[in-house]
Design a protein around this motif. Structure first.
Motif, PDB file in Angstrom:
ATOM      1  N   GLN A  19       0.831  -1.195   0.000  1.00 53.86           N
ATOM      2  CA  GLN A  19       0.000   0.000   0.000  1.00 53.86           C
ATOM      3  C   GLN A  19       0.871   1.253   0.000  1.00 53.86           C
ATOM      4  O   GLN A  19       1.918   1.304   0.635  1.00 53.86           O
ATOM      5  CB  GLN A  19      -0.905  -0.008   1.233  1.00 53.86           C
ATOM      6  CG  GLN A  19      -1.915   1.131   1.276  1.00 53.86           C
ATOM      7  CD  GLN A  19      -2.854   1.001   2.465  1.00 53.86           C
ATOM      8  OE1 GLN A  19      -2.792   0.027   3.208  1.00 53.86           O
ATOM      9  NE2 GLN A  19      -3.725   1.977   2.648  1.00 53.86           N
ATOM     10  N   ALA A  32      -4.493   7.992  -9.710  1.00 49.58           N
ATOM     11  CA  ALA A  32      -4.493   6.951 -10.741  1.00 49.58           C
ATOM     12  C   ALA A  32      -5.084   7.452 -12.051  1.00 49.58           C
ATOM     13  O   ALA A  32      -4.607   7.099 -13.133  1.00 49.58           O
ATOM     14  CB  ALA A  32      -5.263   5.730 -10.239  1.00 49.58           C
ATOM     15  N   SER A  89      -3.934  -0.001 -11.362  1.00 47.69           N
ATOM     16  CA  SER A  89      -3.868   0.050  -9.900  1.00 47.69           C
ATOM     17  C   SER A  89      -2.459   0.488  -9.532  1.00 47.69           C
ATOM     18  O   SER A  89      -1.506   0.189 -10.248  1.00 47.69           O
ATOM     19  CB  SER A  89      -4.188  -1.314  -9.283  1.00 47.69           C
ATOM     20  OG  SER A  89      -3.215  -2.274  -9.668  1.00 47.69           O
ATOM     21  N   SER A 138       0.485   0.744  -6.488  1.00 51.59           N
ATOM     22  CA  SER A 138       1.032   0.375  -5.181  1.00 51.59           C
ATOM     23  C   SER A 138       2.460   0.900  -5.119  1.00 51.59           C
ATOM     24  O   SER A 138       2.953   1.480  -6.076  1.00 51.59           O
ATOM     25  CB  SER A 138       0.961  -1.140  -4.966  1.00 51.59           C
ATOM     26  OG  SER A 138       1.542  -1.838  -6.066  1.00 51.59           O
TER      27      SER A 138
END
Length: 355
Positions: A9, A18, A37, A39
């Motif tokens: 995270q 994003a 996504s 991270s």
């Protein structure tokens, strides 16, 4: 349990939008589809590194730390160029795809490169690798071989002759790190006066064969093949690479190389499994490097002490940001103690040196 390097995270305060990233990448990298996504890779203490995952493709984004205004210390364009051009002579650099100089996109310059998926070794050898002492020694020698290979690259043929100025490199490093250290001093930091004076006094001439120096070569910047962990498939973090004295680069790596016989306080600073059974000692590391590079190294104490001082300079610069509230990363609170320990290690080198 997977042994490949994993993202986690995103740390609070270091988030990326994003939707903004997606729009930029699709405008500059044809073929991307779907929603990404994001991270973050937890390692590293300088530039921030993120995993951008699309369906069927994974990318890595690197940007300077938030709150940092010294572009020269985190030159994304320079690192992007190195990746693209050095790959011609050193095929362990990830491919770089896009470089953004518009700070309004995410609040800072950044670039995007391929993700080279594999194993990155941290403090200890994972038992799952099953590396006994002979295999650990072979991996260690392969690690040194890659450093020798880098130092033997024809950087002119790669179009990187202007990457740095080899003339006067040693003097510039000593004087430059002295100035940077003094600038980053906090009230609780050691001053390093004796070591700084010794480094200036014992400064050797530049090496007659300048080379591309990585400046941060240690195991957690090396990627191992997940199917064959004895094989190195990538080298990361080229932000400090330049052209200079290869023995100064050797000293940088020695500063990170904590061996099994080092005392407990030093072991707590270890970032790689250099203490594992089969790994070479620092003395053996230097001897093997010298043999493979075809060099005579008779003043290693200077290069090792320099590497420790330079590492302290990096540590103190990062601690300075923490001390002044420019980063909330709690890992950096302990860096002041690391700095003090590095000074003591340097003083020990000087006390036992024959230079």
């Amino acid at each position: 349990m997977t042994l490949t390097d994993q993202s986690t995270q995103v740390r609070p305060g270091e988030e990326l939008d994003a939707a903004v990233i997606d729009a930029y990448l699709k405008a500059h990298m044809p073929g991307l589809s779907g929603a990404p996504s994001i991270s973050q890779f937890p390692g590293g203490a300088s530039n921030l590194t993120y995993l951008i995952r699309y369906p069927g493709q994974e990318l890595v984004l690197r940007r300077p730390p938030f709150g940092d205004k010294a572009r020269s210390a985190h030159d994304m364009g320079r690192e992007y160029r190195i990746l693209n051009q050095l790959n011609q002579g050193f095929p362990f650099c990830p491919k770089a795809y896009a470089h953004c100089t518009d700070a309004s996109i995410i609040g800072g310059e950044f670039y995007v490169m391929e993700r080279v998926k594999g194993i990155i070794l941290r403090s200890d050898l994972p038992p799952e690798l099953g590396l006994d002492a002979p295999r650990a020694e072979a991996l260690c020698k392969s690690f040194i071989d890659r450093l020798v290979q880098l130092h033997q690259v024809d950087y002119t043929a790669c179009g990187l002759a202007d990457l740095g100025k080899p003339e006067g490199y040693v003097q510039r490093q000593i004087e430059g790190w002295t100035a940077r250290y003094i600038k980053a001093l906090t009230p609780d930091a050691p001053r390093w006066d004796k070591v700084i004076a010794w480094l200036h006094e014992k400064m050797p001439a530049d090496h007659p064969r300048p080379a591309i120096v990585h400046n941060d070569y240690l195991f957690d910047n090396v990627i191992l093949d997940a199917d064959n962990p004895m094989r190195i498939i990538g080298v990361l973090d080229w932000e400090m690479a330049t052209i200079g004295d290869p023995l100064m680069d050797l000293g940088n790596s020695l500063a990170y190389w904590i061996e099994a016989s080092d005392p407990a306080p030093v072991q707590q600073m270890r970032r790689q499994p250099s203490n594992a059974a089969g790994m070479l000692t620092r003395r053996q590391f230097v001897a093997y490097y010298a043999e493979r590079a075809g060099l005579a190294i008779d003043n290693v104490d200077f290069y090792y002490a320099y590497g420790l001082f330079r590492l302290a300079g990096i540590v103190q610069q990062i601690y300075y940001r923490f001390y002044h509230g420019q980063t909330q990363d709690k890992r950096f609170a302990q860096f002041i103690h690391m700095n003090a320990l590095l000074e003591q290690m340097s003083l020990q080198v000087i006390a036992h040196s024959s230079l």
